[in-house]
Motif scaffolding. Sequence first.
Motif, PDB file in Angstrom:
ATOM      1  N   ASN A   1       0.789  -1.247  -0.065  1.00 22.77           N
ATOM      2  CA  ASN A   1      -0.014   0.102  -0.009  1.00 22.77           C
ATOM      3  C   ASN A   1       0.937   1.291   0.036  1.00 22.77           C
ATOM      4  O   ASN A   1       0.219   2.394  -0.046  1.00 22.77           O
TER       5      ASN A   1
ATOM      6  N   VAL B   1      -1.568  -6.368  -2.747  1.00 22.58           N
ATOM      7  CA  VAL B   1      -2.437  -6.101  -1.635  1.00 22.58           C
ATOM      8  C   VAL B   1      -2.891  -4.586  -1.809  1.00 22.58           C
ATOM      9  O   VAL B   1      -3.517  -4.162  -0.916  1.00 22.58           O
TER      10      VAL B   1
ATOM     11  N   TYR C   1      -5.368 -19.959   8.359  1.00 21.49           N
ATOM     12  CA  TYR C   1      -6.326 -18.976   8.312  1.00 21.49           C
ATOM     13  C   TYR C   1      -7.652 -19.806   8.128  1.00 21.49           C
ATOM     14  O   TYR C   1      -7.793 -20.865   7.202  1.00 21.49           O
TER      15      TYR C   1
ATOM     16  N   GLN D   1      -7.927 -15.448   2.398  1.00 21.69           N
ATOM     17  CA  GLN D   1      -8.284 -14.237   3.012  1.00 21.69           C
ATOM     18  C   GLN D   1      -6.983 -13.651   3.282  1.00 21.69           C
ATOM     19  O   GLN D   1      -6.685 -12.521   3.358  1.00 21.69           O
TER      20      GLN D   1
ATOM     21  N   GLY E   1      -3.626 -11.900   3.329  1.00 23.53           N
ATOM     22  CA  GLY E   1      -2.987 -10.991   2.541  1.00 23.53           C
ATOM     23  C   GLY E   1      -1.677 -11.794   1.631  1.00 23.53           C
ATOM     24  O   GLY E   1      -1.076 -12.731   2.475  1.00 23.53           O
TER      25      GLY E   1
ATOM     26  N   ASP F   1       0.964 -10.643   0.559  1.00 21.54           N
ATOM     27  CA  ASP F   1       2.327 -10.380   1.009  1.00 21.54           C
ATOM     28  C   ASP F   1       2.713 -11.178   2.447  1.00 21.54           C
ATOM     29  O   ASP F   1       3.865 -11.565   2.412  1.00 21.54           O
ATOM     30  N   ARG F   2       1.809 -11.335   3.190  1.00 19.93           N
ATOM     31  CA  ARG F   2       1.942 -12.180   4.405  1.00 19.93           C
ATOM     32  C   ARG F   2       2.303 -13.666   4.143  1.00 19.93           C
ATOM     33  O   ARG F   2       3.197 -14.152   4.677  1.00 19.93           O
TER      34      ARG F   2
ATOM     35  N   THR G   1       3.347  -0.377   5.333  1.00 14.99           N
ATOM     36  CA  THR G   1       1.859   0.630   5.723  1.00 14.99           C
ATOM     37  C   THR G   1       1.286  -0.046   7.163  1.00 14.99           C
ATOM     38  O   THR G   1       0.832   0.924   7.970  1.00 14.99           O
ATOM     39  N   ALA G   2       0.923  -1.364   6.879  1.00 11.24           N
ATOM     40  CA  ALA G   2       0.438  -1.905   8.405  1.00 11.24           C
ATOM     41  C   ALA G   2       1.553  -2.803   8.748  1.00 11.24           C
ATOM     42  O   ALA G   2       2.529  -2.834   8.119  1.00 11.24           O
TER      43      ALA G   2
ATOM     44  N   THR H   1       2.260  -6.480  10.235  1.00 13.79           N
ATOM     45  CA  THR H   1       1.579  -7.766  10.398  1.00 13.79           C
ATOM     46  C   THR H   1       2.740  -8.763  11.085  1.00 13.79           C
ATOM     47  O   THR H   1       3.915  -8.599  10.935  1.00 13.79           O
TER      48      THR H   1
HETATM   49  C1  LIG Z   1      -2.527  -6.280   6.125  1.00 14.57           C
HETATM   50  C2  LIG Z   1      -2.213  -5.849   4.730  1.00 14.57           C
HETATM   51  C3  LIG Z   1      -2.953  -4.428   4.466  1.00 14.57           C
HETATM   52  C4  LIG Z   1      -0.663  -5.412   4.832  1.00 14.57           C
HETATM   53  O1  LIG Z   1      -0.240  -4.779   3.513  1.00 14.57           O
HETATM   54  P1  LIG Z   1       0.943  -3.732   3.348  1.00 14.57           P
HETATM   55  O2  LIG Z   1       0.799  -2.881   4.870  1.00 14.57           O
HETATM   56  O3  LIG Z   1       1.977  -4.613   3.105  1.00 14.57           O
HETATM   57  O4  LIG Z   1       0.476  -2.493   2.324  1.00 14.57           O
HETATM   58  C5  LIG Z   1      -2.195  -6.951   3.738  1.00 14.57           C
HETATM   59  O5  LIG Z   1      -1.649  -8.071   4.105  1.00 14.57           O
HETATM   60  C6  LIG Z   1      -3.832  -7.283   3.433  1.00 14.57           C
HETATM   61  O6  LIG Z   1      -4.511  -6.248   2.835  1.00 14.57           O
HETATM   62  N1  LIG Z   1      -4.347  -8.213   4.078  1.00 14.57           N
HETATM   63  C7  LIG Z   1      -5.605  -9.112   3.941  1.00 14.57           C
HETATM   64  C8  LIG Z   1      -6.391  -9.022   5.041  1.00 14.57           C
HETATM   65  C9  LIG Z   1      -5.531 -10.420   5.982  1.00 14.57           C
HETATM   66  O7  LIG Z   1      -4.280 -10.547   5.758  1.00 14.57           O
HETATM   67  O8  LIG Z   1      -6.335 -10.941   6.981  1.00 14.57           O
END
Ligand SMILES: CC(C)(COP(=O)(O)O)[C@@H](O)C(=O)NCCC(=O)O
Length: 239
Positions: free
Chosen positions: A10, A55, A90, A95, A97, A99-100, A122-123, A125
């Motif tokens: 993000n 994401v 999960y 669901q 992310g 990237d995670r 940005t967040a 995790t």
């Molecule tokens: C938590 C996040 C927004 C992190 O994204 P980032 O900070 O890398 O942009 C992304 O992993 C996401 O959209 N996750 C989906 C919901 C989840 O992982 O439960």
Amino acid sequence: MTIVAIDAGNTRIKWGVRDGGQWLANGALPTADAAALVAVAAGWPRGARIVLCNVAGDAARDAIFGALPAGADLRLFVASAECCGVSNGYARPEQLGADRWAALLGARGRCADACLVVCAGTATTIDVLAADGRFRGGVILPGFDLMRASLARNTAQLPFAEGHFRPAPTNTMDAIVSGCLAAQLGAIERMFAAIAGEPGARCLLTGGAAPRLIHDLNIPAEVAENLVLDGLARYAAAT
Ligand SMILES: CC(C)(COP(=O)(O)O)[C@@H](O)C(=O)NCCC(=O)O
Ligand SMILES: Nc1ncnc2c1ncn2[C@@H]1O[C@H](COP(=O)(O)OP(=O)(O)O)[C@@H](O)[C@H]1O
Ligand SMILES: [K+]
């Protein structure tokens, strides 16, 4: 096989060109300037397999797709139930992310012990990866910048603060920075407790804010640059 891995978060789009088990080139650009990827992609080896983890939403996805060479061998990477020795805990695996999920695959490629995988972007995790490769679950909180920005945006008197991490801050800037860092570090150390007693357990930190967090952590931790790109490369090589 030459692989191009793209991690669209993000805030920033990170990319890497990999061949023969080595990263040949890496770069990043603001996600808001996704269209500028055209110039970058022009320099990538022709015929490379491109794996995109996105994401940042549909507009970013479409801008990136539009920037890639026509007819490219392109895969959109999403979370799945199992991949590269990692199983997804999960309730609804898709669901999670992407990237995670990629960071978990990257972490598994680096360590076989229990691991706390932290993506400080940005967040923030914080994900628990058991020694048997099971992703048990994890938490999401605002990233360090987002915490400071939300204070600046939602209060009359607080600026976007730069300052120092202090045990008992005595000025506003240090108070904001220390509070936001304590929240980040506290969440990480609290989650680490789930695996602290396991042999070789450690924390891998990745993401743009990782260098800011690593210094004050009181747990075995290291910065693992480009963990998401590593995971995408593992996925591309395995599929
Ligand atoms: C938590 C996040 C927004 C992190 O994204 P980032 O900070 O890398 O942009 C992304 O992993 C996401 O959209 N996750 C989906 C919901 C989840 O992982 O439960
Ligand atoms: N050159 C940079 N540009 C933007 N953010 C940066 C930079 N260097 C470090 N950061 C920090 O990293 C965060 C973005 O990290 P990144 O992992 O790229 O996030 P995302 O994956 O969410 O796009 C920002 O919130 C900021 O705290
Ligand atoms: K959102």
